[in-house]
Motif scaffolding. Structure first.
Motif, PDB file in Angstrom:
ATOM      1  N   TYR A  25      -7.804   0.106  -0.528  1.00 38.91           N
ATOM      2  CA  TYR A  25      -7.519   1.430  -1.071  1.00 38.91           C
ATOM      3  C   TYR A  25      -8.793   2.248  -1.248  1.00 38.91           C
ATOM      4  O   TYR A  25      -8.839   3.440  -0.947  1.00 38.91           O
ATOM      5  CB  TYR A  25      -6.791   1.277  -2.414  1.00 38.91           C
ATOM      6  N   GLU A  31       1.068   4.257  -2.835  1.00 41.53           N
ATOM      7  CA  GLU A  31       0.841   5.655  -2.476  1.00 41.53           C
ATOM      8  C   GLU A  31       2.024   6.527  -2.911  1.00 41.53           C
ATOM      9  O   GLU A  31       1.848   7.641  -3.426  1.00 41.53           O
ATOM     10  CB  GLU A  31       0.625   5.778  -0.963  1.00 41.53           C
ATOM     11  N   VAL A  85       0.829  -1.205   0.000  1.00 46.07           N
ATOM     12  CA  VAL A  85       0.000   0.000   0.000  1.00 46.07           C
ATOM     13  C   VAL A  85       0.866   1.259   0.000  1.00 46.07           C
ATOM     14  O   VAL A  85       0.616   2.209  -0.752  1.00 46.07           O
ATOM     15  CB  VAL A  85      -0.947   0.004   1.220  1.00 46.07           C
ATOM     16  N   ARG A  93     -11.446   7.004  -8.992  1.00 41.78           N
ATOM     17  CA  ARG A  93     -11.763   6.803  -7.580  1.00 41.78           C
ATOM     18  C   ARG A  93     -12.758   7.851  -7.092  1.00 41.78           C
ATOM     19  O   ARG A  93     -13.732   7.532  -6.392  1.00 41.78           O
ATOM     20  CB  ARG A  93     -10.470   6.875  -6.758  1.00 41.78           C
TER      21      ARG A  93
END
Length: 371
Positions: free
Chosen positions: A192, A9, A5, A28
């Motif tokens: 996420y 990022e 993760v 998103r």
């Protein structure tokens, strides 16, 4: 899993991934604000990408030509012409389709984008004939987002993603991705998107399907989850280059059969939906100026529909290239080997094979002797 993760990022903030990072952020936000974004907010989000804005407006003029006399010139007008949800989904689809058709992206990234588009359109098509029983536009978002983890991994951790996909042929996707990343693509996408404050109705459809859900006729809240999961699985099978036409038929039947009691869906209905999805993706390609021969989804779906084998880039072509290169290495003396070692100590031949493996795409013809 935490390291995966954090790596994603960090990549999202990096200059080398500005283009795909912006696409992923827009997708998103469009999805996470599915229930509360205003027309102006939606127009602003889409407007961040001028190329997509132009294509959405063009598509709106095409789709709304029967009801709209004056041409559409803004996103707001496009929303009023063909509808809020359709413009949102159209923007998501065009972004993914353009990503899938771009030669600048890796084969894995293009296929992940194709899988997302295919899944969303498949779910949408399966429920449209059921009338107002389900929100087809909402289901599109849910099904396409089940592949969000694949899109993240293939975009920002491409080398490790490619290795996990290779291992998955032997040990299965769940074990292979957990060994490589500590998390599966579905789990990563869910994590996420949860951090992005995705609405709960969407998050419920990103969970693993339980056996209990399949034992009874699905309740409305379960049906959306099941349609999204089944659609993603069907498209994954259709895109799998390792399956022969006979294996595809067998695997497809095995994937659809568990949903027959809960959804009443049949293999024949799924095949009909595949035909419709291929046609829709081909139309989308025309809107964004991508040839069907550059679209992994169109070429593979057409092969599945006609019962023809897929043009394999992996594993057969990759395996042949690697085997051929290794044979050549065995014929090189130790002294000659030293001459083909890169500055960092890695064999130049190993680098060449890795480069071929990275860039060979479905449909490529390989001249082994030339290589």
């Amino acid at each position: 899993a935490r390291q995966t993760v954090l790596a994603i990022e960090e990549a999202l903030e990096g200059e080398r991934t500005v283009a795909i990072g912006e696409i992923i952020r827009i997708i998103r936000e469009l999805a996470s604000n599915a229930f509360r974004v205003s027309i102006r907010d939606l127009a602003d989000l889409i407007g961040r990408d001028p190329a997509i804005t132009e294509k959405v407006i063009s598509a709106a003029n095409t789709l709304g030509f029967k009801t709209n006399v004056n041409p559409v010139v803004t996103i707001a007008e496009a929303i009023h012409t063909i509808g809020f949800e359709k413009i949102r989904n159209l923007a998501i689809t065009l972004m993914l389709a353009e990503n899938a058709g771009s030669a600048e992206n890796s084969a894995q990234q293009r296929e992940a984008s194709s899988l997302s588009v295919c899944s969303g359109l498949m779910a949408q098509n399966l429920v449209e004939e059921l009338g107002d029983q389900y929100d087809a536009d909402f289901l599109f978002v849910c099904a396409s987002l089940r592949n969000f983890g694949h899109l993240l991994m293939s975009s920002f951790l491409a080398d490790r993603y490619r290795e996990a996909k290779k291992e998955a042929r032997i040990s299965g996707e769940r074990e292979a991705f957990r060994n490589e990343f500590g998390v599966t693509p579905l789990e990563l996408g869910r994590h996420y998107l949860k951090m992005s404050n995705m609405p709960k109705p969407i998050m419920r459809t990103l969970a693993v399907v339980s056996p209990e859900q399949l034992k009874r006729e699905a309740r409305p809240e379960d049906a959306v989850h099941l349609y999204a999961a089944m659609s993603a699985r069907v498209c994954e099978i259709a895109m799998d280059e390792n399956l022969s036409p006979e294996e595809f038929d067998e695997t497809l039947y095995g994937a659809v059969a568990p949903y027959r009691k809960s959804l009443g869906v049949t293999r024949e209905r799924v095949l009909q939906a595949l035909v419709a999805v291929e046609s829709e993706i081909s139309s989308l390609n025309q809107m964004i100026g991508v040839g069907d021969d550059s679209s992994p989804a169109v070429s593979k779906l057409r092969a599945r529909i006609s019962g023809e084998p897929l043009m394999q880039a992996s594993p057969s072509n990759h395996s042949k290239v690697e085997a051929y290169a290794k044979q050549k290495v065995l014929k090189v003396t130790e002294e000659k080997k030293k001459k083909v070692v890169a500055p960092d100590g890695e064999s130049a031949i190993d680098k060449a094979v890795d480069g071929i493996d990275r860039n060979l795409t479905s449909g490529d013809y390989v001249n082994m002797q030339k290589i």
